[in-house]
Design a protein around this motif. Structure first.
Motif, PDB file in Angstrom:
ATOM      1  N   UNK A  28       0.839  -1.195   0.000  1.00 21.83           N
ATOM      2  CA  UNK A  28       0.000   0.000   0.000  1.00 21.83           C
ATOM      3  C   UNK A  28       0.878   1.251   0.000  1.00 21.83           C
ATOM      4  N   UNK A  29       0.664   2.106  -1.012  1.00 20.64           N
ATOM      5  CA  UNK A  29       1.489   3.305  -1.175  1.00 20.64           C
ATOM      6  C   UNK A  29       0.965   4.099  -2.365  1.00 20.64           C
ATOM      7  N   UNK A  30       1.525   5.274  -2.527  1.00 19.26           N
ATOM      8  CA  UNK A  30       1.338   6.024  -3.779  1.00 19.26           C
ATOM      9  C   UNK A  30       2.470   5.626  -4.711  1.00 19.26           C
ATOM     10  N   UNK A  31       2.118   5.248  -5.912  1.00 20.63           N
ATOM     11  CA  UNK A  31       3.087   4.777  -6.887  1.00 20.63           C
ATOM     12  C   UNK A  31       3.316   5.861  -7.937  1.00 20.63           C
ATOM     13  N   UNK A  32       4.572   6.146  -8.185  1.00 21.45           N
ATOM     14  CA  UNK A  32       4.959   7.157  -9.153  1.00 21.45           C
ATOM     15  C   UNK A  32       5.769   6.527 -10.274  1.00 21.45           C
TER      16      UNK A  32
END
Length: 126
Positions: free
Chosen positions: A90-94
């Motif tokens: 779970x995270x923000x993916x860039x």
């Protein structure tokens, strides 16, 4: 070059998602492409890179064997196939682009990357 990441969402542990990173303004064939993620309050984690040629790839140990990076230069898009997802993914993916390498070479340092997309949130429920 402008990068637009998409494909994030909510998935159960063990599930899969495919993230896309669509580029505009310049051909991605000119760039090494990478994916980096960040959990709020924590440092960014460099996950994977693919060389300009597509022949060179790198994966962090945390995603090796579960995630696959690919590029379709004709569609000007890079993908991140994520399988066997875990709550800790779970995270923000860039997605990001690096002009500094050619051939099969790439950087595994996020600060090397020159252009970044806006991020897409991936949430993996247990």
């Amino acid at each position: 070059v402008q990068l637009q990441a998409s494909g994030g969402g909510l998935v159960q542990a063990g599930g899969s998602l495919r993230l896309s990173c669509a580029a505009s303004g310049r051909a991605i064939s000119s760039y090494v492409m990478g994916w980096i993620r960040q959990v709020p309050g924590k440092e960014r984690e460099f996950l994977t890179a693919i060389s300009r040629s597509g022949d060179g790839t790198y994966y962090a140990d945390s995603v090796k064997g579960r995630f696959t990076i690919s590029r379709d230069n004709a569609k000007n898009t890079v993908y991140l196939q994520m399988n066997s997802l875990k709550p800790e993914d779970t995270a923000v993916y860039y997605c990001a682009a690096d002009v500094g390498y050619d051939g099969t070479n790439y950087s595994t340092f996020d600060r090397s990357y020159d252009y970044w997309g806006q991020g897409t949130l991936v949430t993996v429920s247990s």
